[in-house]
Design a protein around this motif. Structure first.
Motif, PDB file in Angstrom:
ATOM      1  N   LEU A   1       0.814  -1.212   0.000  1.00  5.31           N
ATOM      2  CA  LEU A   1       0.000   0.000   0.000  1.00  5.31           C
ATOM      3  C   LEU A   1       0.848   1.263   0.000  1.00  5.31           C
ATOM      4  O   LEU A   1       0.304   2.370   0.102  1.00  5.31           O
ATOM      5  CB  LEU A   1      -0.915   0.006   1.232  1.00  5.31           C
ATOM      6  N   GLU A   2       2.159   1.117  -0.111  1.00  2.00           N
ATOM      7  CA  GLU A   2       3.046   2.271  -0.079  1.00  2.00           C
ATOM      8  C   GLU A   2       3.381   2.778  -1.477  1.00  2.00           C
ATOM      9  O   GLU A   2       3.678   3.953  -1.650  1.00  2.00           O
ATOM     10  CB  GLU A   2       4.335   1.930   0.672  1.00  2.00           C
ATOM     11  N   SER A   3       3.361   1.894  -2.474  1.00  2.00           N
ATOM     12  CA  SER A   3       3.698   2.299  -3.842  1.00  2.00           C
ATOM     13  C   SER A   3       2.489   2.986  -4.468  1.00  2.00           C
ATOM     14  O   SER A   3       1.417   2.389  -4.571  1.00  2.00           O
ATOM     15  CB  SER A   3       4.094   1.077  -4.675  1.00  2.00           C
ATOM     16  N   PRO A   4       2.627   4.252  -4.924  1.00  2.91           N
ATOM     17  CA  PRO A   4       1.476   4.956  -5.505  1.00  2.91           C
ATOM     18  C   PRO A   4       1.119   4.416  -6.876  1.00  2.91           C
ATOM     19  O   PRO A   4       1.954   3.855  -7.596  1.00  2.91           O
ATOM     20  CB  PRO A   4       1.959   6.413  -5.588  1.00  2.91           C
ATOM     21  N   VAL A   5      -0.142   4.589  -7.245  1.00  2.00           N
ATOM     22  CA  VAL A   5      -0.616   4.215  -8.577  1.00  2.00           C
ATOM     23  C   VAL A   5      -0.360   5.415  -9.491  1.00  2.00           C
ATOM     24  O   VAL A   5      -1.174   6.334  -9.585  1.00  2.00           O
ATOM     25  CB  VAL A   5      -2.100   3.839  -8.560  1.00  2.00           C
ATOM     26  N   ASP A   6       0.813   5.440 -10.163  1.00  2.00           N
ATOM     27  CA  ASP A   6       1.221   6.584 -10.982  1.00  2.00           C
ATOM     28  C   ASP A   6       1.127   6.183 -12.451  1.00  2.00           C
ATOM     29  O   ASP A   6       2.091   5.714 -13.057  1.00  2.00           O
ATOM     30  CB  ASP A   6       2.652   7.005 -10.624  1.00  2.00           C
ATOM     31  N   THR A   7      -0.040   6.344 -13.039  1.00  2.00           N
ATOM     32  CA  THR A   7      -0.271   6.004 -14.441  1.00  2.00           C
ATOM     33  C   THR A   7      -0.622   7.290 -15.187  1.00  2.00           C
ATOM     34  O   THR A   7      -1.736   7.801 -15.085  1.00  2.00           O
ATOM     35  CB  THR A   7      -1.414   4.982 -14.578  1.00  2.00           C
ATOM     36  N   ARG A   8       0.355   7.827 -15.905  1.00  2.00           N
ATOM     37  CA  ARG A   8       0.146   9.059 -16.655  1.00  2.00           C
ATOM     38  C   ARG A   8      -0.294   8.719 -18.074  1.00  2.00           C
ATOM     39  O   ARG A   8       0.436   8.081 -18.825  1.00  2.00           O
ATOM     40  CB  ARG A   8       1.437   9.875 -16.683  1.00  2.00           C
TER      41      ARG A   8
ATOM     42  N   ALA B   1      -8.551   4.509  -3.732  1.00  6.21           N
ATOM     43  CA  ALA B   1      -8.807   3.296  -2.946  1.00  6.21           C
ATOM     44  C   ALA B   1      -7.560   2.880  -2.173  1.00  6.21           C
ATOM     45  O   ALA B   1      -7.659   2.435  -1.018  1.00  6.21           O
ATOM     46  CB  ALA B   1      -9.267   2.170  -3.869  1.00  6.21           C
ATOM     47  N   ARG B   2      -6.386   3.021  -2.801  1.00  6.54           N
ATOM     48  CA  ARG B   2      -5.132   2.650  -2.113  1.00  6.54           C
ATOM     49  C   ARG B   2      -4.906   3.524  -0.888  1.00  6.54           C
ATOM     50  O   ARG B   2      -4.599   3.026   0.210  1.00  6.54           O
ATOM     51  CB  ARG B   2      -3.949   2.780  -3.061  1.00  6.54           C
ATOM     52  N   THR B   3      -5.034   4.847  -1.049  1.00  6.62           N
ATOM     53  CA  THR B   3      -4.812   5.750   0.082  1.00  6.62           C
ATOM     54  C   THR B   3      -5.842   5.530   1.186  1.00  6.62           C
ATOM     55  O   THR B   3      -5.494   5.524   2.373  1.00  6.62           O
ATOM     56  CB  THR B   3      -4.843   7.202  -0.395  1.00  6.62           C
ATOM     57  N   ASP B   4      -7.102   5.336   0.785  1.00  5.77           N
ATOM     58  CA  ASP B   4      -8.137   5.083   1.806  1.00  5.77           C
ATOM     59  C   ASP B   4      -7.864   3.777   2.544  1.00  5.77           C
ATOM     60  O   ASP B   4      -7.999   3.704   3.774  1.00  5.77           O
ATOM     61  CB  ASP B   4      -9.520   5.033   1.158  1.00  5.77           C
ATOM     62  N   LEU B   5      -7.474   2.747   1.795  1.00  2.00           N
ATOM     63  CA  LEU B   5      -7.197   1.457   2.421  1.00  2.00           C
ATOM     64  C   LEU B   5      -5.981   1.548   3.337  1.00  2.00           C
ATOM     65  O   LEU B   5      -5.978   0.970   4.435  1.00  2.00           O
ATOM     66  CB  LEU B   5      -6.959   0.395   1.340  1.00  2.00           C
ATOM     67  N   ARG B   6      -4.965   2.308   2.917  1.00  2.00           N
ATOM     68  CA  ARG B   6      -3.783   2.466   3.769  1.00  2.00           C
ATOM     69  C   ARG B   6      -4.130   3.199   5.056  1.00  2.00           C
ATOM     70  O   ARG B   6      -3.693   2.815   6.145  1.00  2.00           O
ATOM     71  CB  ARG B   6      -2.696   3.238   3.012  1.00  2.00           C
ATOM     72  N   GLU B   7      -4.937   4.258   4.945  1.00  2.69           N
ATOM     73  CA  GLU B   7      -5.340   4.985   6.152  1.00  2.69           C
ATOM     74  C   GLU B   7      -6.168   4.090   7.064  1.00  2.69           C
ATOM     75  O   GLU B   7      -6.003   4.109   8.294  1.00  2.69           O
ATOM     76  CB  GLU B   7      -6.128   6.224   5.752  1.00  2.69           C
TER      77      GLU B   7
END
Length: 531
Positions: free
Chosen positions: A147-154, A170-176
């Motif tokens: 959950l630490e690696s961001p979803v960086d899709t440009r 969803a990743r940030t919410d799940l990490r929090e």
């Protein structure tokens, strides 16, 4: 009579060739479907045999044909004379070549456009699929718990960008959420670890599913050793073959049980019970909270013993006092001086015993409340010893015991509270008399060095075992280590002795006497300028 003049031109091949040279086109004259002259080198004979040519001539005003592999485009025009037709043919070889070239160019263009379209399609598909591959990799990382690696899709593809944003949210919410749950779990673990009571949970079959740090500390069992095992195998009742589960109290009630610990010791547990269901699908479990009340039980037993002994200590002298006073009231005028003296001795001894007991109770209470203090001053240690010996003399006479006082030539001068030190000596001499046999010798000895004086009381009692010496100067501990009601007092004397001596900055202890008995000793600081 004038006649008709006719101007004629011979329509032969020469005529056709002349017109062909002037126009650059091939000419043929047809009469009733038969060629009569032509500019074609093959001649009219070959031309007339061209069935396909004639067939077209009959049907249309223009047509195409080939002569010796050369394509021609022809148009025929009917002349004024019936059956006479002029045909003009154009060599379309270059036109066909141009047309073929255009066709090839068109095909090549189509193929080129298709290729370019395919390349652009591949590039576009890669442009679209690459972010999707990154999204798939990010989703796989999330499924692995990263959950630490961001979803960086440009990407400029709006739909893919929206999916990536939703996945990142969803990743940030799940990490929090997981961080919050982790914090709550850590807080719960720290809370359970800080609880001194033991917490154990049992499943429906009585097997242990949770074992807290407090339970490990109290029982001596480690968590890996007990998880999944029946609690009856871990908690064995002392002095009973009954199963532990039989003594577990009902929910909301409190029970007690003596349990064997991991090291073989026996401890008293206070046990409470609660039932809970961890989830809808799971079976209800039992939570047990237990506390080691061994010390409390010991205090209760000691307190009961203490109250019994105090009652005995009060009752015996009071009974003697009451009997002596009653006898004096009834027969005082008739008693002789010797008889009066004999009656007064029990009164004195009873009063002395009660005074010692009350002093010890008061001192113990002040020590427990933190109000105990001494008032030291410069005093002759010989005077303190003399006062204590005089106080105890009636008791020693009663049991025909002999007190030997051994003082040095230079009697030490100490800084002490005389009343308190007399109380110390009275307690030590009283124990020596109580635990020593009748007609025994009790020795009170004083020695000194450059810094302190040492006072010792040696008796002929049963002695003190090494195991009992560690707690000997605590409250409710008796010198003989037995609950002998004929000897046991309130159990406060030696604890008061220790508090008084340490209040003066001295030490207290006990040693074995060479020829039997014990030697209780204490030290007091000397006055430096006493000389």
């Amino acid at each position: 009579m004038l006649g008709n003049v006719f101007v004629c031109n011979q329509l032969d091949d020469g005529f056709a060739e002349q017109i062909s040279e002037e126009t650059g086109l091939e000419h043929t004259i047809w009469i009733n479907g038969t060629p009569v002259s032509t500019s074609f080198e093959v001649g009219v004979d070959v031309l007339g045999d061209t069935v396909q040519h004639v067939a077209f001539l009959d049907r249309t005003s223009h047509h195409t044909f080939e002569i010796e592999g050369i394509p021609y485009y022809a148009a025929h025009l009917p002349l004024e004379e019936d059956g006479l037709t002029a045909e003009v043919a154009l060599d379309v070889t270059e036109i066909d070549q141009t047309r073929n070239q255009l066709a090839r160019t068109l095909v090549a263009s189509i193929l080129g456009v298709s290729f370019i379209g395919s390349v652009l399609g591949v590039l576009l598909s890669r442009r679209i699929s690459q972010p999707l591959v990154h999204l798939a990799e990010s989703a796989e990382a999330l499924s692995r718990g990263d959950l630490e690696s961001p979803v960086d899709t440009r990407t400029n593809v709006r739909e893919v960008s929206l999916v990536a944003q939703a996945l990142e949210t969803a990743r940030t919410d799940l990490r929090e959420t997981l961080t919050s749950l982790q914090s709550e779990r850590d807080w719960s673990k720290h809370l359970l670890a800080s609880i001194v009571e033991g917490i154990v949970t049992l499943d429906g079959e009585g097997c242990i599913t949770f074992f807290s740090h407090g339970a490990e500390r109290i029982t001596g069992w480690l968590r890996p050793e007990v998880l999944g095992k029946p609690c009856d195998d871990i908690f064995r009742l002392a002095n009973s073959l009954q199963a532990f589960t039989r003594v577990i109290p009902e929910a909301g009630q409190r029970g007690k049980a003596d349990v064997c610990l991991a090291d073989g010791r026996v401890a008293s547990f206070a046990i409470t019970r609660a039932e809970f269901a961890p989830s809808e699908a799971a079976e209800a479990e039992i939570a047990l909270v237990f506390r080691d009340i061994s010390e409390e039980e010991a205090v209760h037993r000691i307190l009961g013993h203490f109250l019994a002994n105090v009652s005995h200590e009060f009752r015996t002298p009071l009974a003697a006092l009451a009997a002596s006073i009653e006898l004096l009231l009834d027969q005082a005028p008739e008693l002789t001086a010797a008889e009066l003296h004999e009656l007064l001795i029990p009164l004195h001894l009873g009063t002395l015993g009660l005074q010692t007991l009350v002093d010890n109770l008061l001192e113990s209470a002040s020590i427990e409340a933190g109000r105990f203090h001494v008032s030291p001053r410069v005093v002759d240690l010989g005077a303190i010893v003399a006062e204590a010996a005089e106080t105890m003399q009636p008791l020693l006479v009663k049991y025909e015991q002999n007190l030997i006082v051994d003082l040095p030539m230079n009697i030490p001068v100490v800084r002490a509270d005389p009343r308190r030190i007399v109380q110390v000596l009275v307690n030590l001499l009283g124990n020596a008399s109580k635990y020593g046999p009748p007609e025994a010798e009790i020795q009170l000895k004083v020695t000194a060095n450059n810094h302190e004086a040492c006072v010792s009381v040696a008796d002929r009692g049963p002695g003190i075992s090494p195991e009992a010496r560690a707690d000997l100067f605590h409250r409710f501990i008796y010198p003989d280590g037995e609950s002998n009601t004929s000897h046991a007092g309130a159990g406060l004397g030696l604890s008061v002795v220790k508090a008084i001596v340490e209040g003066h900055g001295g030490l207290v202890g006990v040693d074995d006497r060479t020829d039997g008995g014990s030697i209780f000793w204490f030290t007091l600081p000397l006055v430096k300028d006493a000389a």
